[in-house]
Design an enzyme around this catalytic site. Structure first.
Site, PDB file in Angstrom:
ATOM      1  N   THR A 118       0.825  -1.213   0.000  1.00  0.00           N
ATOM      2  CA  THR A 118       0.000   0.000   0.000  1.00  0.00           C
ATOM      3  C   THR A 118       0.858   1.261   0.000  1.00  0.00           C
ATOM      4  O   THR A 118       1.979   1.261   0.525  1.00  0.00           O
ATOM      5  CB  THR A 118      -0.897  -0.001   1.267  1.00  0.00           C
ATOM      6  OG1 THR A 118      -1.444   1.304   1.444  1.00  0.00           O
ATOM      7  CG2 THR A 118      -0.109  -0.329   2.528  1.00  0.00           C
ATOM      8  N   TYR A 142      -1.294   0.043  10.378  1.00  0.00           N
ATOM      9  CA  TYR A 142      -1.633  -0.645   9.118  1.00  0.00           C
ATOM     10  C   TYR A 142      -0.459  -0.569   8.141  1.00  0.00           C
ATOM     11  O   TYR A 142       0.018  -1.593   7.634  1.00  0.00           O
ATOM     12  CB  TYR A 142      -2.898  -0.025   8.503  1.00  0.00           C
ATOM     13  CG  TYR A 142      -3.141  -0.453   7.078  1.00  0.00           C
ATOM     14  CD1 TYR A 142      -3.458  -1.768   6.774  1.00  0.00           C
ATOM     15  CD2 TYR A 142      -3.028   0.461   6.021  1.00  0.00           C
ATOM     16  CE1 TYR A 142      -3.672  -2.167   5.454  1.00  0.00           C
ATOM     17  CE2 TYR A 142      -3.244   0.077   4.710  1.00  0.00           C
ATOM     18  CZ  TYR A 142      -3.568  -1.247   4.437  1.00  0.00           C
ATOM     19  OH  TYR A 142      -3.767  -1.642   3.129  1.00  0.00           O
TER      20      TYR A 142
HETATM   21  N1  NAD Z   1      -8.760  -1.188  -0.911  1.00  0.00           N
HETATM   22  C1  NAD Z   1      -7.713  -0.377  -1.023  1.00  0.00           C
HETATM   23  O1  NAD Z   1      -7.859   0.807  -1.376  1.00  0.00           O
HETATM   24  C2  NAD Z   1      -6.320  -0.894  -0.753  1.00  0.00           C
HETATM   25  C3  NAD Z   1      -5.248   0.009  -0.862  1.00  0.00           C
HETATM   26  C4  NAD Z   1      -3.960  -0.465  -0.622  1.00  0.00           C
HETATM   27  C5  NAD Z   1      -3.753  -1.799  -0.323  1.00  0.00           C
HETATM   28  N2  NAD Z   1      -4.805  -2.649  -0.208  1.00  0.00           N
HETATM   29  C6  NAD Z   1      -4.524  -4.050   0.144  1.00  0.00           C
HETATM   30  O2  NAD Z   1      -5.226  -4.901  -0.742  1.00  0.00           O
HETATM   31  C7  NAD Z   1      -5.586  -6.112  -0.089  1.00  0.00           C
HETATM   32  C8  NAD Z   1      -7.046  -6.398  -0.347  1.00  0.00           C
HETATM   33  O3  NAD Z   1      -7.828  -5.313   0.125  1.00  0.00           O
HETATM   34  P1  NAD Z   1      -9.382  -5.215  -0.161  1.00  0.00           P
HETATM   35  O4  NAD Z   1      -9.721  -3.780  -0.317  1.00  0.00           O
HETATM   36  O5  NAD Z   1      -9.768  -6.171  -1.227  1.00  0.00           O
HETATM   37  O6  NAD Z   1      -9.944  -5.699   1.251  1.00  0.00           O
HETATM   38  P2  NAD Z   1     -11.112  -6.720   1.593  1.00  0.00           P
HETATM   39  O7  NAD Z   1     -11.366  -6.578   3.061  1.00  0.00           O
HETATM   40  O8  NAD Z   1     -12.262  -6.570   0.658  1.00  0.00           O
HETATM   41  O9  NAD Z   1     -10.421  -8.127   1.283  1.00  0.00           O
HETATM   42  C9  NAD Z   1      -9.636  -8.836   2.207  1.00  0.00           C
HETATM   43  C10 NAD Z   1     -10.069 -10.292   2.138  1.00  0.00           C
HETATM   44  O10 NAD Z   1      -9.227 -11.061   3.014  1.00  0.00           O
HETATM   45  C11 NAD Z   1     -10.040 -11.894   3.847  1.00  0.00           C
HETATM   46  N3  NAD Z   1      -9.274 -12.080   5.091  1.00  0.00           N
HETATM   47  C12 NAD Z   1      -8.876 -11.127   5.955  1.00  0.00           C
HETATM   48  N4  NAD Z   1      -8.168 -11.685   6.973  1.00  0.00           N
HETATM   49  C13 NAD Z   1      -8.132 -13.029   6.722  1.00  0.00           C
HETATM   50  C14 NAD Z   1      -7.558 -14.134   7.401  1.00  0.00           C
HETATM   51  N5  NAD Z   1      -6.906 -14.005   8.554  1.00  0.00           N
HETATM   52  N6  NAD Z   1      -7.704 -15.373   6.867  1.00  0.00           N
HETATM   53  C15 NAD Z   1      -8.378 -15.548   5.709  1.00  0.00           C
HETATM   54  N7  NAD Z   1      -8.942 -14.512   5.006  1.00  0.00           N
HETATM   55  C16 NAD Z   1      -8.818 -13.274   5.521  1.00  0.00           C
HETATM   56  C17 NAD Z   1     -11.354 -11.143   4.006  1.00  0.00           C
HETATM   57  O11 NAD Z   1     -12.449 -11.979   4.327  1.00  0.00           O
HETATM   58  C18 NAD Z   1     -11.506 -10.515   2.616  1.00  0.00           C
HETATM   59  O12 NAD Z   1     -12.176 -11.379   1.722  1.00  0.00           O
HETATM   60  C19 NAD Z   1      -5.211  -5.924   1.373  1.00  0.00           C
HETATM   61  O13 NAD Z   1      -4.009  -6.620   1.622  1.00  0.00           O
HETATM   62  C20 NAD Z   1      -5.020  -4.441   1.523  1.00  0.00           C
HETATM   63  O14 NAD Z   1      -4.082  -4.117   2.513  1.00  0.00           O
HETATM   64  C21 NAD Z   1      -6.082  -2.227  -0.394  1.00  0.00           C
END
Ligand code: NAD
Length: 331
Positions: A118, A142
Site C-alpha cells: 500500500t 496498518y
Molecule cells: N482497498 C484499497 O484501497 C487498498 C489500498 C492499498 C492496499 N490494499 C490491500 O489490498 C488487499 C485487499 O484489500 P481489499 O480492499 O480487497 O480488502 P477486503 O477486506 O475486501 O479483502 C480482504 C479479504 O481477506 C479476507 N481475510 C482477511 N483476513 C483473513 C484471514 N486471517 N484469513 C483468511 N482470510 C482473511 C477477508 O475476508 C476478505 O475477503 C489488502 O491486503 C489491503 O491491505 C487495499
C-alpha cells in the site's frame, strides 16, 4: 495450467483478480478466505477453502495437499483508524500471517509471491509524486504491518535463491467490474468513492470532507484513484513478469490525482444527485497529497491502464452500490 493460490480472493480487490485469472483460462485457482469481510458470491472462478490464515496447521495442510506455482496474497485487515486502536490485530493478521505464508512457500517450493502492499508505507511522503525509492515512513500500524511484511519478503528472497516476489504498492483503489458482477461489498468500507455512492443512495445523510485547509488548490486532500480492474490486471502481469525477472517493487497508480472536492463533483455529475456535503476536521494521519510516480510499472512491466477515467470509476462504483441496495430490499 498454473496453480495459483489467492488469499483474500473473496474480498474487493482479490475477487477482481480471481475474475481476470478465470477469464485468462490458463490458471487453476484456489482461494483461501475466512469471509470476515469477503463474500462467497464474489468468487466467480476457482475453489474456495474457507479458512483463517492464523490457523497455521490447517494452512500448512493446504500447502501439503496442493502444488501451487504462485501465491497472490490479499488477505489482510485494512482499516487505518482501527489499526491505531487495535494495532496487534494488524500485526497478527497482516505481518504474522504473511510471515507464516512466506515460510510455507519456502518450505513447499512455491517460488512466486505477489504481495498486496500500500501507499501507506510512504506515510507523509517526502516527495510527490512518490517513487518506489522514496523513503518509507508509515504513520499508522496498518502501513507499518505492510512494510514489515515487505521486509520479511525481501529477506526471504535474499536467503532462498528460488523464492521471488513482486510487491505492488496500491494507491487509492476504487470502482467496480464494468459488467456489474462484483464490487466492494463490505458495508463499513471507508473509501471516499464508495461512501459517496452510499450517500447518493440515501444510506448516509451526508458526506464528510475531512479537512478543507490542506495545502492544495481547493484545500482538500488529493489522491491517486486507480480502477480496481487496472490494478487487478497488474497482478496477472506480475505473475508473467516473475517467470523471467527478479523480485521487485512497483507503485500501482495513474500518476495523477483528484481532490476530494473534485471526486464529489464527479459523483454528483454521474448520479445527477446534489447530495449534502459537510466539512469536518482533518483526520489524524491524513496527508495533503498522495500521488504515485508510475513510470516503473509502465516501463518495466508494460502495464497499460484501461480505465483511467474518474467518471467511469465513479459510475461503476455507483452502479455496484445500487445493485447491493436492491439485494438488501429483496432480503
Ligand atoms: N482497498 C484499497 O484501497 C487498498 C489500498 C492499498 C492496499 N490494499 C490491500 O489490498 C488487499 C485487499 O484489500 P481489499 O480492499 O480487497 O480488502 P477486503 O477486506 O475486501 O479483502 C480482504 C479479504 O481477506 C479476507 N481475510 C482477511 N483476513 C483473513 C484471514 N486471517 N484469513 C483468511 N482470510 C482473511 C477477508 O475476508 C476478505 O475477503 C489488502 O491486503 C489491503 O491491505 C487495499
Amino acid at each position: 495450467m498454473k496453480n495459483i493460490l489467492v488469499t483474500g480472493g473473496a474480498g474487493y480487490i482479490g475477487s477482481h483478480v480471481v475474475k481476470q485469472l478465470g477469464e485468462a483460462k490458463n490458471y487453476n485457482i484456489t482461494v483461501i478466505d475466512n469471509l470476515s469481510t469477503g463474500n462467497n458470491d464474489a468468487i466467480l472462478y476457482g475453489n474456495l477453502i474457507q479458512e483463517d490464515l492464523s490457523d497455521f496447521d490447517k494452512i500448512e495442510k493446504i500447502f501439503k495437499n496442493n502444488k501451487f506455482d504462485a501465491i497472490i496474497h490479499f488477505a489482510a485487515s485494512i482499516v487505518v483508524p482501527e489499526s491505531v486502536e487495535n494495532p496487534l490485530k494488524y500485526y497478527l493478521n497482516n505481518t504474522i500471517n504473511t510471515t507464516n505464508l512466506i515460510n510455507l512457500c519456502v518450505k513447499y517450493n512455491v517460488n512466486k509471491f505477489i504481495f498486496s502492499s500500500t501507499a501507506a508505507v510512504y506515510g507523509d511522503a517526502k516527495e510527490i509524486p512518490v517513487k518506489e525509492t522514496t523513503e518509507t515512513n508509515p504513520i499508522n500500524p496498518y502501513g507499518m504491518s505492510k512494510l514489515m511484511s515487505e521486509k520479511v519478503l525481501k529477506d526471504a528472497a535474499i536467503a532462498h535463491d528460488n523464492f521471488k516476489f513482486v510487491i505492488l504498492r496500491y494507491f487509492n483503489v476504487a470502482g467496480a467490474d464494468v459488467k456489474g458482477r462484483i464490487g466492494q461489498s463490505f458495508p463499513n468500507a471507508t473509501h471516499l468513492i464508495k461512501v459517496a455512492a452510499q450517500t447518493v443512495l440515501g444510506q448516509r445523510d451526508h458526506l464528510n470532507i475531512f479537512g478543507d485547509d490542506f495545502d492544495t488548490p481547493d484545500g482538500t486532500g488529493i489522491r491517486d484513484y486507480i480502477h480496481v480492474d487496472d490494478l487487478a490486471n497488474a497482478h496477472l502481469i506480475a505473475l508473467e513478469y516473475l517467470e523471467n525477472n527478479d523480485s521487485d517493487i512497483f507503485n500501482c497508480g495513474y500518476g495523477h490525482g483528484f481532490s476530494v472536492k473534485e471526486v464529489i463533483d464527479v459523483m454528483k455529475k454521474v448520479s445527477g444527485n446534489d447530495f449534502k456535503v459537510v466539512t469536518a476536521p482533518r483526520r489524524a494521519g491524513d496527508s495533503a497529497q498522495l500521488i504515485s510516480n508510475n513510470q516503473k510499472i509502465l516501463n518495466k512491466m508494460n502495464w497499460t491502464p484501461r480505465y483511467d477515467d474518474l467518471e467511469l470509476i465513479c459510475k461503476t462504483a455507483l452502479d455496484w452500490e445500487r445493485k447491493l441496495d436492491l439485494k438488501k430490499e429483496v432480503v
